[in-house]
Design a protein around this motif. Structure first.
Motif, short mmCIF file in Angstrom:
data_model
loop_
_atom_site.label_atom_id
_atom_site.label_comp_id
_atom_site.label_asym_id
_atom_site.label_seq_id
_atom_site.Cartn_x
_atom_site.Cartn_y
_atom_site.Cartn_z
N ILE A 65 42.99 26.26 31.87
CA ILE A 65 43.83 25.69 32.93
C ILE A 65 45.28 26.04 32.64
O ILE A 65 45.81 25.71 31.56
CB ILE A 65 43.64 24.17 33.04
CG1 ILE A 65 42.14 23.86 33.21
CG2 ILE A 65 44.47 23.59 34.18
CD1 ILE A 65 41.77 22.40 33.16
N GLY A 69 48.38 25.65 37.55
CA GLY A 69 47.21 24.99 38.14
C GLY A 69 46.02 25.90 38.35
O GLY A 69 44.99 25.46 38.87
N SER A 102 45.69 23.53 29.10
CA SER A 102 44.51 22.80 28.69
C SER A 102 43.27 23.67 28.75
O SER A 102 43.25 24.68 29.47
CB SER A 102 44.33 21.60 29.63
OG SER A 102 43.49 20.64 29.06
N TYR A 104 39.14 23.21 29.38
CA TYR A 104 37.98 22.38 29.68
C TYR A 104 36.77 23.04 29.04
O TYR A 104 36.46 24.19 29.34
CB TYR A 104 37.79 22.22 31.19
CG TYR A 104 36.50 21.51 31.52
CD1 TYR A 104 36.37 20.15 31.28
CD2 TYR A 104 35.40 22.21 32.02
CE1 TYR A 104 35.17 19.49 31.53
CE2 TYR A 104 34.20 21.56 32.28
CZ TYR A 104 34.10 20.21 32.02
OH TYR A 104 32.91 19.56 32.27
N PHE A 166 45.40 20.54 37.98
CA PHE A 166 46.66 20.34 37.27
C PHE A 166 47.80 20.67 38.24
O PHE A 166 47.80 21.72 38.83
CB PHE A 166 46.75 21.27 36.03
CG PHE A 166 47.99 20.99 35.22
CD1 PHE A 166 48.05 19.87 34.40
CD2 PHE A 166 49.11 21.81 35.33
CE1 PHE A 166 49.20 19.59 33.68
CE2 PHE A 166 50.26 21.52 34.61
CZ PHE A 166 50.30 20.42 33.79
N THR A 167 48.72 19.73 38.49
CA THR A 167 48.92 18.48 37.83
C THR A 167 48.08 17.37 38.46
O THR A 167 48.09 17.24 39.69
CB THR A 167 50.41 18.08 37.97
OG1 THR A 167 51.24 19.22 37.83
CG2 THR A 167 50.80 17.04 36.95
N PRO A 168 47.37 16.57 37.66
CA PRO A 168 46.57 15.49 38.26
C PRO A 168 47.41 14.32 38.75
O PRO A 168 47.48 13.27 38.12
CB PRO A 168 45.61 15.10 37.12
CG PRO A 168 46.33 15.45 35.87
CD PRO A 168 47.18 16.64 36.20
N HIS A 308 42.61 12.05 41.13
CA HIS A 308 42.91 12.19 39.69
C HIS A 308 42.38 10.94 39.01
O HIS A 308 42.01 9.98 39.69
CB HIS A 308 44.43 12.32 39.44
CG HIS A 308 45.20 11.20 40.07
ND1 HIS A 308 45.23 9.93 39.52
CD2 HIS A 308 45.88 11.12 41.23
CE1 HIS A 308 45.94 9.15 40.31
NE2 HIS A 308 46.33 9.84 41.37
N SER A 321 48.56 14.23 32.86
CA SER A 321 48.31 15.18 31.77
C SER A 321 46.89 15.73 31.92
O SER A 321 46.02 15.09 32.51
CB SER A 321 48.48 14.50 30.42
OG SER A 321 47.56 13.45 30.30
N CYS A 322 46.70 16.91 31.38
CA CYS A 322 45.45 17.62 31.63
C CYS A 322 44.42 17.29 30.56
O CYS A 322 44.21 18.06 29.63
CB CYS A 322 45.75 19.12 31.66
SG CYS A 322 44.54 20.02 32.63
N GLN A 323 43.81 16.11 30.65
CA GLN A 323 42.79 15.72 29.70
C GLN A 323 41.70 14.91 30.40
O GLN A 323 41.83 14.60 31.58
CB GLN A 323 43.40 14.93 28.54
CG GLN A 323 44.24 13.75 28.98
CD GLN A 323 45.07 13.18 27.85
OE1 GLN A 323 44.58 13.07 26.73
NE2 GLN A 323 46.31 12.83 28.13
N MET A 327 41.52 13.87 34.36
CA MET A 327 40.95 15.00 35.12
C MET A 327 39.53 14.78 35.63
O MET A 327 39.13 15.44 36.58
CB MET A 327 40.96 16.26 34.24
CG MET A 327 42.35 16.80 33.93
SD MET A 327 43.21 17.50 35.36
CE MET A 327 42.34 19.06 35.59
#
Ligand SMILES: [Zn+2]
Length: 337
Positions: A65, A69, A102, A104, A166-168, A308, A321-323, A327
């Motif tokens: 990611i 985005g 990030s 996934y 992203f961004t969530p 989100h 944040s991308c976690q 997410m």
């Protein structure tokens, strides 16, 4: 405030502003690694050419990611490296992603844009769609309530997990849900964007002479082809969801092909109290009751997801944040009657 305190604050501020340039690491936020079940690593800064397999021994494919985005599927191992304030992912044939935020590393999941895809499929078949955006409803909340046997209805509709963008945050998640595209394509990256670069499900409805309605809270979020119907907190109970629910019930027998509802209360409580606070979880049950009522009267398909998730913080909850927590959200579908 005393003069000494002001002097200390000024001194600290000055030291921080001078020292900022000397810490090279400050340029990097680091990256997160997450799956559909948990966040594995957050804020990780790789050394020189670090194989991803040394951070997380994954099985098959990963999804990279990037800061804009974009999401890139990768099969096999790759290297992570710092480069001029960014973190790169490098494969055998060169740079895969030049500004990584990030990774996934879980099972392949649909994006939240699946709502767009499913909605169009039903509309093309002539089936009316009730689409519901459950703002800030995390998969972890769903899992928790489900394991406590607190749902009467949601489990009947549960299709699995979906991954946000992203961004969530609301603007970007909402944009992806109604366009089926990621931020670099639909143009909505974060809260500062309102204009869409591609057609939404409302544009499709207009083009095909279908009647659609977007029921929003008291603020317009995106500039959609159909103007949202705003709902103010008439009874001053702190929520617009009850007014939106009432308006949606009134609209149901008016022959709409597409009704889109944006419920905000789970997100509001998630921010204020935290995602797993009693007040927040009990409110998920309130929203479930709204859906039960809508289910009784809506003949077409019902599709719901979240824009989100939400992560617990010291003073409530937050997202962006991308976690995993931010997410991964649940996705629901009820077939037409
Ligand atoms: Zn939101």
């Amino acid at each position: 405030m005393g003069k000494t305190k002001i002097a200390i604050i000024l001194l600290v501020t000055t030291i921080l502003s001078f020292s900022g340039c000397s810490f090279e690491e400050d340029q990097y936020d680091g990256i997160n690694v997450f799956t559909g079940e948990e966040t594995i690593v957050s804020g990780y800064i790789p050394g020189r050419d670090t194989p991803f397999s040394s951070i997380y021994e994954k099985s098959d494919t990963t999804m990279l990611i990037s800061r804009d985005g974009d999401m890139t599927h990768v099969t096999g191992d790759f290297l992570l490296r710092k480069d001029g304030g960014r973190i790169e992912a490098v494969g055998e044939d060169g740079v895969l992603v030049s500004d990584l935020v990030s990774i996934y590393a879980g099972d392949q999941l649909p994006g939240i844009g699946i709502l767009h895809q499913e909605t169009l499929e039903y509309l093309k078949e002539g089936v009316p769609v009730l689409a519901i955006l459950l703002d800030g409803f995390t998969h972890e909340q769903y899992k928790m309530l489900s394991s406590e046997d607190r749902f009467d209805y949601f489990e009947n509709l549960y299709m699995g997990k979906a991954i946000s963008v992203f961004t969530p945050v609301t603007n970007a998640g909402f944009a992806s849900i109604i366009t089926g595209e990621l931020p670099p394509v639909n143009g909505v990256h974060d809260r500062s964007y309102r204009d869409l670069q591609v057609e939404t499900i409302f544009g499709y409805a207009v083009e095909n002479s279908l009647d659609s309605m977007l029921l929003e809270g008291d603020i317009k979020i995106l500039n959609t082809e159909v103007e949202p119907v705003l709902n103010v907190d008439l009874n001053k109970n702190g929520d617009t969801d009850d007014e939106i629910f009432k308006a949606s019930l009134e609209s149901i027998d008016q022959g709409f092909d597409l009704v889109f509802i944006h419920f905000h209360g789970i997100d509001d409580r998630g921010h204020q109290f935290g995602p797993y606070h009693k007040n927040t979880l009990e409110y998920v049950e309130v929203v479930e009751d709204y859906l039960i009522e809508l289910d009784k009267v809506w003949e077409g398909a019902i599709i719901a997801t979240a824009d989100h998730g939400m992560i617990e913080t010291d003073d409530g909850g937050d997202h962006g944040s991308c976690q995993y927590e931010d997410m991964i959200v649940p996705y629901f579908l009820r077939e037409p009657k």
